[in-house]
Design a protein around this motif. Structure first.
Motif, short mmCIF file in Angstrom:
data_model
loop_
_atom_site.label_atom_id
_atom_site.label_comp_id
_atom_site.label_asym_id
_atom_site.label_seq_id
_atom_site.Cartn_x
_atom_site.Cartn_y
_atom_site.Cartn_z
N ILE A 29 56.49 81.53 73.52
CA ILE A 29 57.57 80.62 73.90
C ILE A 29 57.58 79.40 72.99
CG2 ILE A 29 58.34 79.03 75.73
CD1 ILE A 29 57.20 81.19 77.73
N ILE A 30 56.40 78.85 72.74
CA ILE A 30 56.29 77.65 71.90
C ILE A 30 56.66 77.97 70.46
CG2 ILE A 30 54.62 76.01 70.95
CD1 ILE A 30 53.21 76.19 73.74
N THR A 31 56.27 79.13 69.96
CA THR A 31 56.60 79.53 68.59
C THR A 31 58.11 79.62 68.41
OG1 THR A 31 54.52 80.76 68.36
CG2 THR A 31 56.30 81.33 66.84
N LEU A 32 58.81 80.23 69.36
CA LEU A 32 60.27 80.36 69.26
C LEU A 32 60.95 79.00 69.38
CD1 LEU A 32 60.88 83.61 71.35
CD2 LEU A 32 61.46 83.28 68.94
N ALA A 33 60.47 78.16 70.31
CA ALA A 33 61.08 76.83 70.47
C ALA A 33 60.87 75.99 69.22
CB ALA A 33 60.49 76.14 71.69
N ALA A 34 59.67 76.07 68.65
CA ALA A 34 59.37 75.30 67.44
C ALA A 34 60.24 75.75 66.27
CB ALA A 34 57.89 75.43 67.09
N ALA A 35 60.56 77.05 66.22
CA ALA A 35 61.41 77.57 65.14
C ALA A 35 62.81 76.96 65.19
CB ALA A 35 61.51 79.09 65.24
N LYS A 36 63.23 76.50 66.36
CA LYS A 36 64.53 75.83 66.53
C LYS A 36 64.38 74.31 66.51
CE LYS A 36 66.97 79.61 67.05
NZ LYS A 36 67.95 80.01 66.01
N LYS A 37 63.25 73.83 65.97
CA LYS A 37 63.00 72.39 65.83
C LYS A 37 63.00 71.64 67.17
CE LYS A 37 63.20 73.04 61.36
NZ LYS A 37 61.94 73.27 60.63
N ALA A 38 62.60 72.32 68.25
CA ALA A 38 62.57 71.67 69.56
C ALA A 38 61.43 70.67 69.63
CB ALA A 38 62.40 72.73 70.65
N LYS A 39 61.66 69.60 70.40
CA LYS A 39 60.59 68.65 70.70
C LYS A 39 59.79 69.20 71.87
CE LYS A 39 63.30 64.65 69.20
NZ LYS A 39 64.01 63.41 69.64
N ILE A 40 58.53 69.53 71.60
CA ILE A 40 57.70 70.24 72.59
C ILE A 40 56.57 69.32 73.03
CG2 ILE A 40 56.23 72.25 72.99
CD1 ILE A 40 57.78 73.56 70.58
N ILE A 41 56.36 69.25 74.34
CA ILE A 41 55.21 68.53 74.90
C ILE A 41 54.40 69.50 75.75
CG2 ILE A 41 54.47 66.71 76.48
CD1 ILE A 41 56.82 65.04 75.63
N LEU A 42 53.08 69.49 75.56
CA LEU A 42 52.17 70.36 76.31
C LEU A 42 51.23 69.49 77.14
CD1 LEU A 42 51.14 72.88 73.49
CD2 LEU A 42 53.15 72.96 74.97
N ALA A 43 50.99 69.91 78.38
CA ALA A 43 50.11 69.12 79.25
C ALA A 43 49.37 70.04 80.21
CB ALA A 43 50.92 68.08 80.04
N ALA A 44 48.28 69.52 80.75
CA ALA A 44 47.49 70.22 81.76
C ALA A 44 46.81 69.16 82.64
CB ALA A 44 46.45 71.12 81.11
N PRO A 45 46.42 69.53 83.85
CA PRO A 45 45.84 68.53 84.75
C PRO A 45 44.47 67.99 84.34
CG PRO A 45 46.75 70.37 86.00
CD PRO A 45 46.71 70.78 84.56
N THR A 46 43.69 68.75 83.56
CA THR A 46 42.34 68.31 83.20
C THR A 46 42.17 68.27 81.68
OG1 THR A 46 41.36 70.52 83.10
CG2 THR A 46 41.41 69.42 85.26
N GLY A 47 41.18 67.50 81.25
CA GLY A 47 40.89 67.40 79.83
C GLY A 47 40.51 68.73 79.21
N ARG A 48 39.70 69.49 79.93
CA ARG A 48 39.27 70.79 79.39
C ARG A 48 40.45 71.75 79.23
NH1 ARG A 48 33.82 72.95 79.87
NH2 ARG A 48 32.35 71.24 80.01
N ALA A 49 41.33 71.76 80.25
CA ALA A 49 42.50 72.65 80.19
C ALA A 49 43.43 72.23 79.06
CB ALA A 49 43.23 72.64 81.52
N ALA A 50 43.57 70.92 78.84
CA ALA A 50 44.42 70.43 77.75
C ALA A 50 43.85 70.84 76.39
CB ALA A 50 44.56 68.91 77.84
N LYS A 51 42.52 70.75 76.24
CA LYS A 51 41.89 71.16 74.99
C LYS A 51 42.12 72.65 74.72
CE LYS A 51 38.07 67.87 74.44
NZ LYS A 51 36.61 67.69 74.50
N ARG A 52 41.99 73.44 75.80
CA ARG A 52 42.19 74.88 75.65
C ARG A 52 43.63 75.20 75.24
NH1 ARG A 52 40.88 76.25 80.46
NH2 ARG A 52 42.86 77.05 81.24
N LEU A 53 44.59 74.46 75.81
CA LEU A 53 46.00 74.66 75.48
C LEU A 53 46.26 74.29 74.02
CD1 LEU A 53 48.67 75.54 76.77
CD2 LEU A 53 49.02 73.18 77.52
N THR A 54 45.60 73.25 73.54
CA THR A 54 45.73 72.85 72.14
C THR A 54 45.21 73.95 71.22
OG1 THR A 54 45.50 70.51 72.69
CG2 THR A 54 45.04 71.13 70.41
N GLU A 55 44.02 74.49 71.55
CA GLU A 55 43.42 75.56 70.74
C GLU A 55 44.29 76.81 70.73
OE1 GLU A 55 39.71 76.00 72.71
OE2 GLU A 55 38.90 74.07 72.01
#
Length: 745
Positions: free
Chosen positions: A380-406
Motif C-alpha cells: 500500500i505504501i509503495t503504491l501511494a509513494a509512487a503517486k507522491k502521496a504524503k505518508i505518515i506511519l505510526a504505532a502505539p509503542t516505540g518498538r512497534a514504530a521501529k518495526r514499521l520503519t524497518e
C-alpha cells in the motif's frame, strides 16, 4: 544522643517501651504496601549495626532517627528493635552533620560537597543552611546557582517532612507525601484535612481507598454524600482500568454499595446528584448481550466515544479525497507494476486490502501471524509513494514504530510523538491543526484505547486516508475500550479485510503454526519444533526457578541470545511465585546483581541498578519531548545520588531523567504481564504458565504472548494449565457502545 541510645539499648526487661537513637545506615527490606521495613542503624557506640524493624515508613538512609518501640529477638536474625513510631532529629556532631549532608537527602549535595561545607562551617553547617543559606557562597568553589538550589531543596525537604509527619499516622508512603506536596505546596495539609477526596483525582498513585482512609482519619462521616459521590466515580474509574467505557446503572450501584458499605438508597440518591451536577453522564445503550440498559459514563469517556464515532463517519464520507489518483486507476496495471517492484504477487485477500486502503477514506486490515499483513501494508505504501502521496506511519509503542520503519523503509513514530502531546494530555495536532498527510497508517491498532483513538482521528485531515492495521484476536488495549474489535463489529460500516491465508514460508515456523493452533482452540505441538518448546513443571515455585534458568542460561547457551536485550518473560499475571513481580526479583538477581562500586537506589520494595530493564506504568505528559507513556520500556543508564535522579534510555532512544521521588512510575521489566507486552516484538519469549494463574488462563492471552515472538517461544510450567488456556475462549466483552454509535449515524 549516645546517652539515650545506651539506656534504650540495654535490652533489660525485653518488652519494656524503649527509645533508640541513631543514624539510619541502610534499608535491607521494605514492603511497599504495608510500610513494614527492616533497617540497619548506627547507634554511635561502635561495633555492629543494630537491626530495627517495623514502622519506618518514609525514613531515608543518612537520617538521624529517634525511634520508640520495644526490644525483641527473632529466631533467625537475633536481637532487633521493633519500631512503633519515630521522628527525625538533626545530628549534633561534625561527623553526624557530614554524614547527614552527604547521604543524598538534600538534592545538590553529595559526599564531597558535604565535606567541604562541614569543613568550612563545622557543626553549625545545618544552622547556616536553615537560617542564612546565602552564606553558603563563602564555601570555596560554591557559586550562587548551586547555593540557591541547595537552599530551595532544603526548604522543600522541610515542607515535605511536615506533610509526612501529618500523614505518617495513616500510613501514606513517602512518595505519595512528596506528590501531595508538589501538587498543593503550602496548602497540602489544608487539602488533606478538608478535601481529602480531591487527592484521588488530583494526585497520581492515590486512589479512592487511600483517600478514604485519610478522610476517615480526619473525621469525614462514613455516609457523607461527598464520600459516596467520590466512591461512585472511583467505581467507574476502576471499571475503565478493566477496559470498560461505561457500567450499566444496576451494576454500578451494586459495585459501589459493595465498595462503600452503605445503603443502596444513598448510592442512588448520590448518583442522581452526580448526574444533575454533570459529574457523570447516563445514556440508553445496547449492552454486550443486546439488551438495552442505562449506561453510566465518566464524562471524558462518553465524549470520546461519541466524538470517535462521529470523526470516523466524517472521514469515511468526506467529499474531498487526498488520493484522487486511485479512484479511477487501472488496478491490473498498478498491481502488475507493484509485482515487478516487489518480486511477489499479492494474494486475492491482499489485493482487496490494497484497493480498499487506497480508494476508501477509512479502512481496517486484520489478520494473524504469517498471513501477510506486513507485506500488504508495504505494498500500500509503495503504491501511494509512487503517486507522491504524503505518508505518515505510526504505532502505539516505540518498538512497534521501529518495526514499521524497518518493514517499509519510511520513518514511523509513536502515536503520542506524532500528535505531540503536551503537559495535561492535549495534542498539538487536532481538528483545528490537522496533520499534513494524504495517507495515515497505524499499526498494532488492537492497542489503541478509546481516548488515544479519539485524539488520533481528530488529527486526520478531511480527505486523507486512514488505515488501521492490527490483529483483532489479540488482547484488547490496556486502557478503556476495544476499538479495533468495535470497528470490525458487524454493525460497523467501516470497510475491512481479514487476511486468513497462512503463507508457506510462515507454515514452517513453529511460532506461527502454534499461534494459529491456539487461536482455534487446538493445543500447540512441540515434537519436531526447533523454535517452540515446553519445559514441564507442575510446582509453581519450581516453575519460577526454571524460568530464570531458561532465560539466564539455557537460551543464551543454545541460541546465543542476550538475556536482557533479546529475551522477554511474559507472565499471565503480576502476583504469585511465577508472576511478573517475583520473577523480576529473581531475574534481577541473576542478570543484574549488586556489585561493589556500582550505584543503586532502593525505592519501596524495589532496588534500581544501572543496567536494569524497566517500564513506565503511567502516562506522564510532563516527561521527555512529548511525554512518556504507560508501557514504555527502557534501560537504566545512570544513578546520580547528588542530583537524586535516575537516567533511563527508552526504547524510543530518548533519555529521560526521573527524580528519586518519581521512581514509583517505574517497575522492572525483565518479566512483564502479557497485557504490557502488546505492540512489542522480541526475538525470544518465555512464558511461565501455572495453575496458580487459573483465572487468567485465556486463549487470547496465550495467543498474544506467542505472537510477540519473532524467532523462539519457550513455555515453562504445567501441561494442565496450558490445556486450560487453550480451552478457555472466555475473554469477556467490554462495556462499550462504539459499534452501536457507528451504526446509528
Amino acid at each position: 544522643m549516645a546517652k539515650r541510645s545506651n539506656r534504650a539499648g540495654s535490652g533489660e526487661g525485653g518488652f519494656r517501651p524503649s527509645v533508640l537513637e541513631g543514624v539510619l545506615e541502610r534499608i535491607t527490606f521494605a514492603n511497599e504496601e504495608t510500610g513494614y521495613t527492616v533497617a540497619k542503624v548506627d547507634t554511635g557506640r561502635g561495633g555492629e549495626l543494630t537491626t530495627a524493624v517495623g514502622a519506618l515508613l518514609g525514613a531515608q538512609p543518612g537520617e538521624s532517627l529517634r525511634m520508640e518501640g520495644r526490644w525483641g529477638s527473632h529466631p533467625q536474625y537475633g536481637r532487633q528493635f521493633m519500631v512503633e513510631n519515630y521522628t527525625t532529629v538533626l545530628p549534633a556532631t561534625v561527623q553526624g552533620v557530614r554524614r547527614y549532608l552527604g547521604s543524598g537527602l538534600v538534592k545538590g549535595i553529595g559526599p564531597r560537597l558535604a565535606e567541604r561545607i562541614v569543613d568550612f562551617f563545622g557543626v553549625e553547617a545545618l544552622d547556616v543552611i536553615e537560617q542564612t543559606p546565602e552564606r553558603l557562597i563563602e564555601v570555596p568553589k560554591l557559586g550562587p546557582k548551586r547555593t540557591r538550589l541547595i537552599a530551595d531543596a532544603w526548604e522543600e525537604q522541610k515542607a515535605i517532612k511536615e506533610v509526612m509527619v501529618f500523614l505518617q499516622g495513616i500510613e501514606v508512603s513517602t512518595s505519595l507525601a512528596v506528590r501531595i506536596y508538589k501538587k498543593y505546596g503550602d496548602s497540602s495539609i489544608s487539602v488533606v484535612r478538608n478535601e481529602p477526596y480531591r487527592l484521588a483525582t488530583d494526585v497520581w498513585g492515590i486512589g479512592f481507598k487511600t483517600a478514604d482512609t485519610i478522610a476517615q482519619a480526619v473525621g469525614i462521616p462514613h455516609d457523607s454524600p461527598e464520600r459516596v459521590m467520590a466512591g461512585i466515580q472511583f467505581t467507574l474509574s476502576e471499571s475503565t482500568g478493566d477496559g470498560h467505557c461505561y457500567l450499566p446503572e444496576e451494576r454500578l450501584i451494586a459495585e459501589a454499595v459493595k465498595i462503600l458499605q452503605v445503603d443502596s438508597g444513598l448510592v442512588i440518591e448520590c448518583l442522581a446528584r452526580l448526574v444533575a451536577e454533570e459529574g457523570v453522564v447516563t445514556e440508553k445503550v445496547a449492552g454486550p448481550d443486546g439488551e438495552e440498559a442505562t449506561a453510566v459514563y465518566l464524562v471524558p469517556f462518553q465524549r470520546a466515544e461519541a466524538a470517535l464515532a462521529a470523526q470516523l463517519r466524517g472521514l469515511l464520507n468526506a467529499s474531498a479525497d487526498r488520493l484522487p489518483a486511485f479512484q479511477d486507476v487501472d488496478w491490473s496495471v498498478a498491481l502488475g507494476w507493484l509485482a515487478s517492484r516487489t518480486g511477489a504477487e499479492l494474494a486475492a485477500e491482499q489485493e482487496e486490502a490494497v484497493k480498499l486502503a487506497l480508494s476508501r477514506r477509512v479502512a481496517v486490515l486484520t489478520g494473524g501471524p504469517g498471513c501477510g499483513k506486513s507485506f500488504t501494508v508495504a505494498s500500500i505504501i509503495t503504491l501511494a509513494a509512487a503517486k507522491k502521496a504524503k505518508i505518515i506511519l505510526a504505532a502505539p509503542t516505540g518498538r512497534a514504530a521501529k518495526r514499521l520503519t524497518e518493514l517499509t523503509g519510511h520513518e514511523a513514530s509513536t502515536v503520542h510523538r506524532l500528535l505531540e502531546l503536551k503537559p495535561g494530555g492535549d495534542a498539538s495536532y487536532d481538528r483545528d491543526n490537522p496533520l499534513d498527510c494524504d495517507l495515515l497508517v497505524v499499526d498494532e491498532a488492537s492497542m489503541l484505547d478509546l481516548l488515544l483513538a479519539n485524539k488520533l482521528t481528530k488529527a486526520v485531515p478531511p480527505g486523507a486516508h486512514l488505515l488501521l492495521v492490527g490483529d483483532v484476536d489479540q488482547l484488547p488495549s490496556v486502557g478503556a475500550g476495544q476499538v479495533l474489535r468495535d470497528l470490525l463489529d458487524e454493525r460497523s460500516p467501516l470497510p475491512r479485510v481479514r487476511l486468513t491465508h497462512v503463507f508457506r514460508q510462515a507454515q514452517e515456523s513453529g511460532v506461527v503454526t502454534n499461534a494459529h493452533r491456539v487461536n482455534t482452540g487446538t493445543p500447540p505441538e512441540f515434537a519436531g519444533m526447533s523454535d517452540f518448546f515446553l519445559f514441564p513443571s507442575d510446582d509453581t515455585e519450581a516453575t519460577a526457578e526454571l524460568t530464570v534458568d531458561v532465560v539466564a542460561n539455557r537460551i543464551p547457551r543454545r541460541f546465543g541470545l542476550d538475556p536482557r536485550r533479546d529475551i522477554q518473560v511474559l507472565a499471565p499475571m503480576h502476583r504469585g511465585p511465577a508472576g511478573a513481580g517475583n520473577l523480576n526479583v529473581l531475574l534481577q538477581q541473576a542478570l543484574t546483581p549488586s556489585r561493589d562500586g556500582v550505584a543503586e537506589r532502593r525505592f519501596g520494595g524495589r532496588i534500581f541498578r544501572v543496567g536494569d530493564k524497566v517500564t513506565q506504568i503511567r502516562n506522564n505528559y510532563d516527561k521527555g519531548a512529548n511525554g512518556v507513556f504507560n508501557g514504555t520500556l527502557g534501560v537504566i543508564t545512570g544513578i546520580d545520588g547528588v542530583d537524586q535522579s535516575v537516567a533511563v534510555r527508552t526504547d524510543e532512544d530518548e533519555d529521560i531523567d526521573y527524580d528519586f521521588a518519581e521512581l514509583d512510575e517505574l517497575v522492572h521489566a525483565y518479566a512483564v504481564t502479557v497485557h504490557r507486552s502488546q505492540g512489542s516484538e522480541y526475538p525470544a519469549v518465555v512464558i511461565p504458565i501455572t495453575t496458580s494463574a487459573w483465572m487468567m488462563l485465556q486463549r487470547n492471552l496465550l495467543y498474544t504472548a506467542i505472537t510477540r515472538a519473532k524467532r523462539l517461544v519457550v513455555l515453562v510450567g504445567s501441561r494442565r494449565a496450558l490445556a486450560q488456556a487453550v480451552r478457555n475462549a472466555g475473554a469477556g466483552r467490554r462495556y462499550t457502545a462504539l459499534a452501536q454509535r457507528l451504526a446509528d449515524f
